[in-house]
Design an enzyme around this catalytic site. Structure first.
Site, PDB file in Angstrom:
ATOM      1  N   GLU A  18      26.939 -14.050  -4.361  1.00  0.00           N
ATOM      2  CA  GLU A  18      25.390 -13.988  -4.781  1.00  0.00           C
ATOM      3  C   GLU A  18      24.957 -15.340  -4.818  1.00  0.00           C
ATOM      4  OE1 GLU A  18      27.377 -12.002  -6.076  1.00  0.00           O
ATOM      5  OE2 GLU A  18      26.524 -10.177  -6.657  1.00  0.00           O
ATOM      6  N   ASP A 104      28.903  -8.447  -6.609  1.00  0.00           N
ATOM      7  CA  ASP A 104      29.168  -7.868  -7.788  1.00  0.00           C
ATOM      8  C   ASP A 104      29.518  -6.257  -7.360  1.00  0.00           C
ATOM      9  OD1 ASP A 104      28.666 -10.021  -9.366  1.00  0.00           O
ATOM     10  OD2 ASP A 104      26.497  -9.655  -9.846  1.00  0.00           O
ATOM     11  N   ASP A 106      28.543  -3.321  -8.440  1.00  0.00           N
ATOM     12  CA  ASP A 106      27.768  -2.302  -8.977  1.00  0.00           C
ATOM     13  C   ASP A 106      26.798  -1.962  -7.862  1.00  0.00           C
ATOM     14  OD1 ASP A 106      25.851  -4.561  -8.557  1.00  0.00           O
ATOM     15  OD2 ASP A 106      25.889  -4.995 -10.785  1.00  0.00           O
ATOM     16  N   GLU A 108      23.678  -2.453  -7.042  1.00  0.00           N
ATOM     17  CA  GLU A 108      22.842  -3.820  -6.231  1.00  0.00           C
ATOM     18  C   GLU A 108      23.817  -4.475  -5.477  1.00  0.00           C
ATOM     19  OE1 GLU A 108      19.261  -6.655  -7.444  1.00  0.00           O
ATOM     20  OE2 GLU A 108      20.498  -5.856  -9.092  1.00  0.00           O
ATOM     21  N   TYR A 351      32.207  -9.366 -16.397  1.00  0.00           N
ATOM     22  CA  TYR A 351      30.979  -8.885 -15.785  1.00  0.00           C
ATOM     23  C   TYR A 351      30.103  -8.395 -16.826  1.00  0.00           C
ATOM     24  CZ  TYR A 351      27.472  -7.363 -12.425  1.00  0.00           C
ATOM     25  OH  TYR A 351      26.301  -7.109 -11.611  1.00  0.00           O
ATOM     26  N   ARG A 353      26.926  -6.555 -16.748  1.00  0.00           N
ATOM     27  CA  ARG A 353      26.211  -5.421 -16.411  1.00  0.00           C
ATOM     28  C   ARG A 353      27.079  -4.356 -16.268  1.00  0.00           C
ATOM     29  NH1 ARG A 353      23.362  -9.442 -13.302  1.00  0.00           N
ATOM     30  NH2 ARG A 353      21.454  -9.955 -14.275  1.00  0.00           N
ATOM     31  N   HIS A 398      33.190  -0.398 -15.117  1.00  0.00           N
ATOM     32  CA  HIS A 398      33.578  -1.783 -15.343  1.00  0.00           C
ATOM     33  C   HIS A 398      34.256  -1.786 -16.589  1.00  0.00           C
ATOM     34  CE1 HIS A 398      31.499  -2.975 -12.016  1.00  0.00           C
ATOM     35  NE2 HIS A 398      30.154  -3.109 -12.613  1.00  0.00           N
TER      36      HIS A 398
END
Length: 987
Positions: A18, A104, A106, A108, A351, A353, A398
């Site tokens: 990203e 990532d 997740d 998103e 990570y 989040r 996670h």
């Protein structure tokens, strides 16, 4: 085998992440066989406005960006500001043999990877590369163990995005029509705003109760400290006991004749006792009781000792990190996540989040190793600690947030500085402490009794705590939302006493108290509340809080979140007409449904259909009685349609009613299109009064008394008289930028065009006010600028009042004056004397600080409030942060000052605009050179070629510039539309 050697056999690989920072770090671990490039966030999304929708779409599809009549098919468009990056990625893809999507792990991140695949349309093998930390070993492992794209996660994220678009694009226009333009509504944003508003309502309805109690200082009669179990008292005022005074203890009155003495917890929000048997002491009774105890003999009635044990806190997840960073470091949720993002991208933490408190085996080993190295084997439990608890609406599994790598770097080893160092240290301490032994000790309660002179039995209580083994508290102590709360490592030492021991009352004091309204939410406590209610997803809380602050629904006073009057109107409308949409349980159940879709246990389209159209037929995935759209009405039983029906029938919404709130005594607060105001009586009726309300006023501060003061202040236009020289009326007004005077021009005076006439206008001096300014004052003010005279060369000197105060002007040379009155009194001789002094270069002499806030926890330097060119600001000598509109020099706290500095540091230094080359000067300089008188034919031919080439180059440059400008305008328009609609993704 290393990734590079593998690539040598398999060809070149393109890895897409990203962010550029993340790409740079990963590139260093993969080597030259890999091309690592950033997508720079999302490359594709729902359109922001009809202008971005392809021409083939019309009607509702064009407005919403979602085809609700065809299974809610989303219309995705490549962002205008990402087209160049997409082209770059496509070009790199042509030269690659394999594509790794390394966004990532997740929802998103999975969606970004899916969008990349859809847009790039790769014809080479595609693999999903995932990792939880950016370290060499983790990246190599991710390359060696790729997986397929998880379509369930993509569907879940897509459903959320569509849901939030429908909610925002359908409900926000209702707010525009009925409250104020450019407002926004959101699935979680509106509920979060409601929480803050409800807390303020509680504060408004709150009625304080006064109560008194007694505090006694009791002496054991022993001159020296005795016993190892001594601890000190928790109680209120009076002289504090402790290690320096071990022979006494402090105790608070508990009962009188068996009736418990009332404390703050015994009163309800209206100031009434919850239990009639509780004894409420007033000041007279408390002082009389203290006097009756002057010669009383006291003794210890009981000593109760219990073992104390406290286990370590779980490692950080997203919300607990935000809460602790707020309590301990003064960071807001958004700056916390920005700093954590940098730490993650640069390989310092895992990570950030995550909803999990689980540590990997590698992390547990690393933490236990550091416990032994730093604290000794005595602090290491025999078995590793595991933390399996997760929030209900957890995202993917996670790890917890922890230092990265197989060996944790201590904060000193990282080389980090400033806010990044502080946040890393917080994460490191919490992780290491999670693998340490419990803290143990003893808690003691001592009851002291006696009889008053008039025969009443009284009992005092003292409680203490000793920690015999600190365990994990050696490494880390969690903060508290309540600034008065006692932290876990705080000891309260009492002298060792036994039942029956005689005690002497050295002092008994009567103490008055008043109950306080419930505390406003802070960012930390609002995050905690949202999570406990299972509303939204923890990873989005920072952006949600940022949104309600940016929209003006909430502002900050210190660290407290204060709702604006505007938010009261918005929440009032939503509660009355869209009750289910802001219902806490309904929102939480929606989250459950979305999680079921993410797990593949339910289908997206049937759920969206029920939510939007309110179809009454229950779906097998979501049986009746769940959180379907049939329940998405206002909850009053007369309107149970879906969202579409709710926003179609707006006739029942009275715009004036939803924006009106009674204050008392006939005074009503109204939220108008230009801000809040109060009024008494009907407009144009006799006795009608109206006054604007300061925007920074907290709603619970708008009392009837304060409203009367506002109504009593002069407002509107004050006619001061007529200027005899022009015949124009002169009026005084209170404007947006303060009070001013102006003239009223005759009707028909042109206001635009070449012949336009502007009325003379002047701001009032600081020493003037609307209710005292006179016609003479106004005419003097409007006579400015005043010609003072001319210097020896005939250059005119004028006295003027400017943005930064009064000053003299001579040509382009300006000099500041000391006061506004000098504008009328300064003579030519005084002005020439000022100009005779050398002009001060650079900054003026430093002004003394307006307020001192103490030492900054980051820089260690003193923080002060100063008055700057653009208003007051806080500074530690290195970082400056301007006070916000809701801050003031008088009320700003130490914590608020540190928070402003932390936010400024998190933003980083301001970007400097590159200076353009002085093209015109260069051209003039070249032209100044003499050309030869004659040119040969060859020279002319060469010159012609150069001219043609230059013309082509210029044309190409113009084309490129035009293209860039168009893209820039498109991007700006997109941002403006998004800001207007306020309908970006919640999650």
């Amino acid at each position: 085998m290393s990734p590079t050697s593998e690539t040598a056999k398999g060809g070149r690989r393109l890895v897409i992440v990203e962010s550029p920072a993340k790409a740079k770090t990963i590139k260093g671990y993969l080597g030259p066989g890999y091309i690592v490039e950033a997508s720079v966030g999302h490359i594709r999304d729902l359109p922001n406005g009809a202008a971005e929708v392809p021409e083939k779409y019309t009607g509702e599809v064009r407005r919403l960006g979602v085809d609700v009549d065809h299974d809610f098919q989303p219309i995705y468009v490549v962002n205008a500001d990402k087209r160049a990056q997409v082209k770059k990625l496509k070009d790199l893809l042509k030269e690659s043999d394999e594509l790794f999507l390394a966004t990532d792990e997740d929802r998103e991140g999975e969606a970004i990877a899916w969008h990349l695949q859809e847009v790039l349309k790769p014809k080479i093998p595609v693999k999903r590369m995932v990792f939880h930390e950016i370290t060499k070993d983790a990246i190599h492992a991710a390359v060696a163990n790729p997986r397929e794209l998880n379509q369930k996660l993509v569907d879940a994220q897509e459903t959320r995005r569509i849901l939030d678009r429908l909610y925002g694009y359908e409900v926000s226009p209702v707010l525009w029509k009925k409250v104020m333009p450019r407002l926004s509504a959101g699935r979680v944003q509106s509920v979060a705003t409601r929480l803050v508003v409800e807390r303020e309502r509680e504060r408004i309805a709150f009625r304080s109760a006064e109560y008194w109690d007694l505090t006694g200082t009791f002496s054991t009669g022993r001159a020296e400290f005795e016993g190892s179990e001594a601890t000190s008292f928790e109680g209120g005022g009076g002289r504090r006991a402790g290690a320096s005074d071990p022979s006494s203890l402090l105790a608070r009155l508990q009962t009188v004749d068996g009736r418990r003495v009332a404390q703050g917890r015994d009163f309800d929000s209206l100031g009434r006792l919850k239990n009639a048997n509780t004894l409420q002491l007033d000041e007279a009774n408390a002082r009389a009781l203290a006097a009756a105890l002057e010669n009383t003999r006291f003794s210890v009635r009981s000593v109760e000792s219990k073992p104390y044990r406290r286990s370590p806190y779980a490692p950080f997840r997203t919300t607990t990190l935000q809460q602790e960073a707020s309590r301990k470091l003064g960071f807001g949720a958004k700056p916390t996540m920005q700093i954590a993002q940098k730490l993650y991208e640069n390989g310092y933490i895992t990570y950030m989040r995550t909803d999990s408190t689980t540590l990997s085996g590698t992390a547990i080993t690393a933490a236990r190793t550091q416990v032994t190295q730093l604290y000794g084997a005595d602090y290491l439990p025999p078995q590793p600690r595991t933390y399996a608890g997760k929030v209900k609406n957890a995202q993917e599994a996670h790890e917890a947030i922890r230092p990265s790598g197989e060996r944790f770097r201590t904060p000193a080893e990282t080389g980090l500085t400033g806010d990044q160092f502080r946040l890393y240290e917080l994460i490191w301490k919490r992780t290491v402490a999670s693998q340490m032994k419990d803290a143990t000790g003893n808690s003691v309660t001592v009851k002291i009794g006696g009889t008053t002179a008039d025969g009443r039995d009284v009992e005092f209580t003292a409680s203490g705590k000793t920690i015999t083994f600190h365990g994990f508290l050696k490494a880390y102590v969690e903060g508290a939302d309540d600034p008065n709360a006692e932290l876990d490592d705080r000891e309260r030492r009492l002298p060792q006493v036994s039942e029956g021991d005689a005690l002497t009352a050295e002092e008994i004091t009567a103490d008055g108290h008043a109950t306080k309204p419930p505390a406003r939410y802070t960012e930390a406590s609002l995050v905690k509340e949202l999570e406990e209610r299972e509303i939204g997803r923890p990873s989005t809380y920072a952006s949600i809080i940022g949104t309600i602050l940016d929209r003006g629904y909430v502002f900050k006073k210190g660290t407290a979140l204060v709702p604006s009057f505007l938010s009261f109107a918005v929440v009032n409308l939503l509660e009355k007409h869209f009750g289910r949409l802001v219902d806490y349980d309904f929102t939480a159940r929606m989250e459950d449904d979305l999680d079921r879709i993410a797990r593949g246990e339910a289908r997206s389209v049937p759920w969206l259909r029920r939510f939007y159209f309110g179809e009454s037929t229950p779906d097998s995935d979501f049986p009746a009685g769940g959180s379907g759209a049939a329940e998405a009405g206002n909850g009053d039983g007369d309107h149970l349609g879906g969202l579409k029906e709710l926003v179609t029938d707006l006739g029942a919404i009275d715009a004036r009613e939803v924006s009106s709130f009674p204050v008392g005594d006939g005074i009503v607060l109204r939220v108008g299109r230009y801000g809040p105001y109060i009024e008494r009586g009907e407009k144009d009726a006799e006795g009608h009064q109206r006054a604007d309300v300061p925007e920074e006023l907290a709603p619970d501060e708008l009392t009837v008394e304060f409203a009367e003061e506002l109504l009593a202040k002069p407002s509107g236009d004050f006619e001061l008289g007529t200027d005899l020289a022009t015949g124009h009326p002169i009026v005084a007004k209170d404007g947006r930028y303060g009070p001013y005077v102006t003239e009223i021009l005759p009707e028909g005076t042109p206001k635009t065009g070449k012949n336009a006439v502007k009325p003379r206008t002047a701001s009032l001096f600081k020493s003037m006010s609307l209710d005292t300014v006179t016609l003479e004052d106004a005419l003097r003010l409007m006579s400015l600028p005043r010609v003072v005279g001319t210097d020896a060369e005939g250059v005119e000197i004028t006295a003027q009042n400017g943005r930064y105060g009064p000053y003299l002007k001579k040509g382009t040379d300006s000099r500041s004056l000391q006061s506004e009155e000098q504008l009328f009194t300064i003579t030519l001789e005084e002005a020439l004397a000022i100009y005779a002094q050398p002009k001060q270069r650079g900054r003026a002499a430093a002004k003394p600080p307006l307020k001192e806030l103490g030492e900054d926890p980051v820089s260690g330097k003193p923080v002060v409030v100063k008055d700057g060119r653009f208003g007051p600001y806080v500074t530690d000598g290195e970082t400056n942060a301007t006070l916000r509109s809701d801050d003031s020099v008088e009320t700003i706290t130490q914590e608020r000052g540190f928070e402003l500095l932390a936010e400024k540091r998190a933003k980083g230094p301001a970007k400097k605009t590159a200076k353009k080359a002085p093209a015109k000067s260069a051209a003039k300089k070249t032209a100044a050179k003499k050309a030869p008188a004659k040119k040969t034919a060859a020279a002319k031919k060469t010159a012609a070629k150069k001219t043609t080439t230059a013309a082509k180059t210029t044309a190409a440059a113009r084309k490129t510039t035009t293209s860039t400008a168009t893209a820039t305008k498109a991007a700006a328009a997109k941002k403006a539309t998004a800001a207007s609609n306020g309908t970006g993704a919640e999650d």
